[in-house]
Write an enzyme that holds these catalytic residues in place. Sequence first.
Site, PDB file in Angstrom:
ATOM      1  N   ASP A   1     -10.641   2.427  -3.142  1.00 51.08           N
ATOM      2  CA  ASP A   1     -11.173   2.154  -1.803  1.00 51.08           C
ATOM      3  C   ASP A   1     -12.692   2.211  -1.809  1.00 51.08           C
ATOM      4  O   ASP A   1     -13.337   1.886  -0.810  1.00 51.08           O
ATOM      5  CB  ASP A   1     -10.632   3.172  -0.794  1.00 51.08           C
ATOM      6  CG  ASP A   1      -9.249   2.792  -0.318  1.00 51.08           C
ATOM      7  OD1 ASP A   1      -8.814   1.664  -0.596  1.00 51.08           O
ATOM      8  OD2 ASP A   1      -8.598   3.622   0.342  1.00 51.08           O
TER       9      ASP A   1
ATOM     10  N   ASP B   1       0.832  -1.202   0.000  1.00 54.23           N
ATOM     11  CA  ASP B   1       0.000   0.000   0.000  1.00 54.23           C
ATOM     12  C   ASP B   1       0.865   1.251   0.000  1.00 54.23           C
ATOM     13  O   ASP B   1       2.064   1.202   0.319  1.00 54.23           O
ATOM     14  CB  ASP B   1      -0.900  -0.034   1.250  1.00 54.23           C
ATOM     15  CG  ASP B   1      -2.200   0.730   1.083  1.00 54.23           C
ATOM     16  OD1 ASP B   1      -2.317   1.534   0.150  1.00 54.23           O
ATOM     17  OD2 ASP B   1      -3.105   0.515   1.928  1.00 54.23           O
TER      18      ASP B   1
END
Length: 694
Positions: A518, A449
């Site tokens: 997301d 990430d």
Amino acid sequence: MPISVYNRTWILETEHSAYVFGLNRAGMLVNCFWGNRLPARHDYPEPPDSSGWASFDGPAQCLPEEYPCYGGMSYHEPCLKACFADGVRDVRLSFQSASQADAEHLVLHLHDPYYPLAVDLHYRLHPQCDILERWAELRNEGNAIIQVERALSAAWQLPGPSAQRLSHLSGRWNDEFNLHRQPLTPGVFQLESRRMSSSHQHNPWFALDNGSATEESGQVWFGLLSWSGSWKLLAETTPFSSTRLLIGLNDWDFCWQLHPGETFTCPVSLAGYTQNGFGAASRLLHTHLRTQLPHAPALHKVLYNSWEATLFDVSAEGQAKLAEIAAQLGVERFVMDDGWFLGRHHDAAGLGDWKPDPTKFPHGLTPLIRRVHDLGMDFGLWLEPEMVNPNSDLYRAHPDWVLHYPTRPRTTARNQLMLNLARPDVQEYLIQSLSSLLSENDIAFIKWDMNRNVSEAGWPDAPGDPRQVWVEYTRGVYHVWNTLRTRFPNIVWQSCSGGGGRADAGILHLADQIWPSDNTSALARLRIQEGFSQAYPANTMEAWVTDADRHQLSLDFRFHVSMCGSLGIGGNLLAWSTAERLTAARHIARYKAIRPIVQLGDLYRLRSFAADGNPALLYLDQDRAHGVLFAFCTRADNPAAPTPISIRLQGLLPDGLYMMESQPLARSGASWMQQGLTLPLKPGESLLLQIERV
Ligand code: DGJ
């Protein structure tokens, strides 16, 4: 022969297209042709000549140069801008020779006639996917530093009237991959990232057409930049009926000191041409990205990710409980997301200290990993290697390891700073600490990430110009990741940057998958996935079923949306009812049966979500014998009555006989493609139908 030389031109041919350039009478390297492959070499135009346009525009303004430089009478955007040791800022390149690295890789060697600057232009063909890769290599053959102020990968030159509309993907966090199609008007249109990642805001993908191409027809020139840091695209229409699209490293705040003997290699820009519309352009990119990357495409397992269920409230028991249900549903890989490492009870601590938090995992990760294995799944883990919280042991020990200017405050975002991966000691630290983690634990999957973008891009003790950080940082990420990938070849890697902030062809050399957003609402995902699919194939698109829209949309619909990519589950399974779990298990079993077609097949976007909210997609295997059709309804004039959604299939063998699930009769491919079928659906309904050649 994919590459041939004829009459001062180089002819680069793929299965269906040709790219031709050559030396004109004045010795300029100019583009002659980029389009459908023609039968004979003499069919292609000769290199164009021009003496300019009055006294105001010289030949460089009027001609489609292969690699324009800032020098002489040139006002268009150049690929190369440099300053020599004596202060001269005028670059000229003359053709020296050409060589072939192999049958599909041509190199043109150019040189400045006075200064010791050599430039090699690389052209590498991928004939089966109609893709051409281009990049430039600069070499300093002298004794003094050359300051390179811009070094783009390629100039793609197009005949103006045929390429005056640009398609691109733009957005923001939680809202990535919005597809825009806009006319190019005189002047320069610029897209870029200044963020040290390819960015949520603009994706380094483009398509050009004359304004009338559709999903199924029309000439389209398209491409990608294979780079995961800051980049720039310049699309310029000229008064001389041409369009030029330049792409490469962002030169904003950039300067590279090219030392004597040093070679600077630009990232690869890849592009292709089709006369069969945007759908064909995407399929060519998909095939290329599926088949030409260093790692072979494997079928991705159905995974469960714990993030939305637990956030930072991670514990060994909590994760095990989720894993037990996931296994019952048929999940094959359990991924523990953020919240597992030292001090990570919230987002203000822990990044940098890649050891299990002892209060959460008193015996390390092994007991949980064993439990997951006992349940028949493999184990995956979340990492954010490039980041550090000021509240971490790593930062306390090495506050100088972050990007910063000593005289400026260090701007945190999500309470974190960016490690300076341009530094070899930082790279080494990450390689060592992550290697320990990966060798001490049986980990099959890593989600990598990156949850913020750059600020204060300072590199106080840089060995050269500190502005080289824009390139060295990304090269550092590649180096660390590549070293880990080589050391741990069985790990599957996912690239995530708060969703789709680093989704590009460069990262796909390291990552097997991308987390596109997301935003896990199925409705939002239909649009996001449609945008993502313009450039990137379904096997790289991780898609979870979560609890977003749980009360608005059926689990069937949400599963169908995620089954269009690499299926994952991200909801709080503890809260799912028995009925929901049974539904999930049914869909997961179904997905396993169709996943080779979805992940490795060709995608046909039969109806667009952007057009009317009722998209349909067809995935077809390479033999055109097995297909999966997805149809969704999200909008209707009368929400109470079924909307007849008419769908014409594509890609089938016209003479083949095909049977579609739920349909009474087998019909020819031609019939499915011309007459198609009509599916009555109400808003919120979806269908998955398999199709087989009989
Ligand atoms: C952003 C990612 O996109 C999420 O899926 C999750 O991994 C969080 N970061 C964790 O911090």
